[in-house]
Design an enzyme around this catalytic site. Structure first.
Site: not given
Length: 218
Positions: A7-9, A144
């Site tokens: 998950f990204d934040l 990323k």
């Protein structure tokens, strides 16, 4: 269900509630620098902030660290507490973890700050690990992909069946660089059509829809 879910934040798990864009604006003003328009400030959420300050806000390289230090101090003092988990997202993460998936965070936010934000928001216990940029953000990896790779390396037994969940094209591209699909979330900071154009495997509009997609055969 995939065995590893990343998950990204910001913009995916947590709504910064203006803490990021407002904090950037205030830091720029304090240093006598022009403040970009709202659309540009929104575009600065997600990518490495060092790069965004230079490429989007036009901050001279020699002044970036001072602006960044001012922004980070304000974010730690007030920004983290103002942020809020998106509706239903904690329940979604808990459900996939209880279903047997390993869940982890992969964010371009500095790793130490991501850990603090998750703790402040009462979410840290949900994740097996947290992966982000180094404390010296000027030394952050390009894009990323390296952060996602670090998460895959941390969980090798589950890495063969992994998926990324994020709100910006950087999440989709970083996932693709590692051979992963990415589910885009429509409640974050992507411009209209950004996630679809980047090649997201699906774009969801709620945590319930995300849980349904994660529980399927994607």
């Amino acid at each position: 269900m995939r065995s590893l879910i990343l998950f990204d934040l910001d913009g995916t798990l947590v709504d910064p509630a203006g803490a990021i864009t407002g904090g950037i604006s205030e830091a720029l003003r304090r240093h006598g620098l022009p403040v970009p328009d709202d659309a540009t400030l929104q575009a600065m959420v997600g990518p490495p902030l060092v790069r965004s300050l230079i490429s989007l806000a036009g901050v001279p390289g020699s002044r970036v660290q001072d602006v960044l230090d001012t922004y980070r101090a304000g974010y730690v003092d007030t920004g983290m507490a103002r942020s809020r988990p998106y509706p239903g997202i904690a329940r979604c993460v808990d459900a996939v973890a209880r279903g047997g998936a390993v869940v982890a965070v992969a964010t371009q936010k500095p790793e130490w700050l991501a850990e603090e934000l998750l703790a402040v928001q009462g979410l840290r216990h949900l994740f097996a690990s947290v992966h982000g940029s180094p404390r010296d953000e000027s030394a952050a990896p390009d894009g990323k992909a390296a952060i996602i790779r670090a998460a895959l390396d941390r969980h090798p037994d589950a890495a063969g069946s992994a998926v990324m969940v994020g709100d910006r094209r950087h999440d989709v591209e970083g996932a693709a660089a590692n051979g992963l699909p990415c589910i885009g979330v429509g409640w974050g900071f992507a411009a209209p059509g950004e996630l679809e154009e980047a090649g997201a495997a699906a774009v969801v509009q709620s945590a319930d829809e995300l849980l349904e997609v994660l529980g399927g055969s994607l």
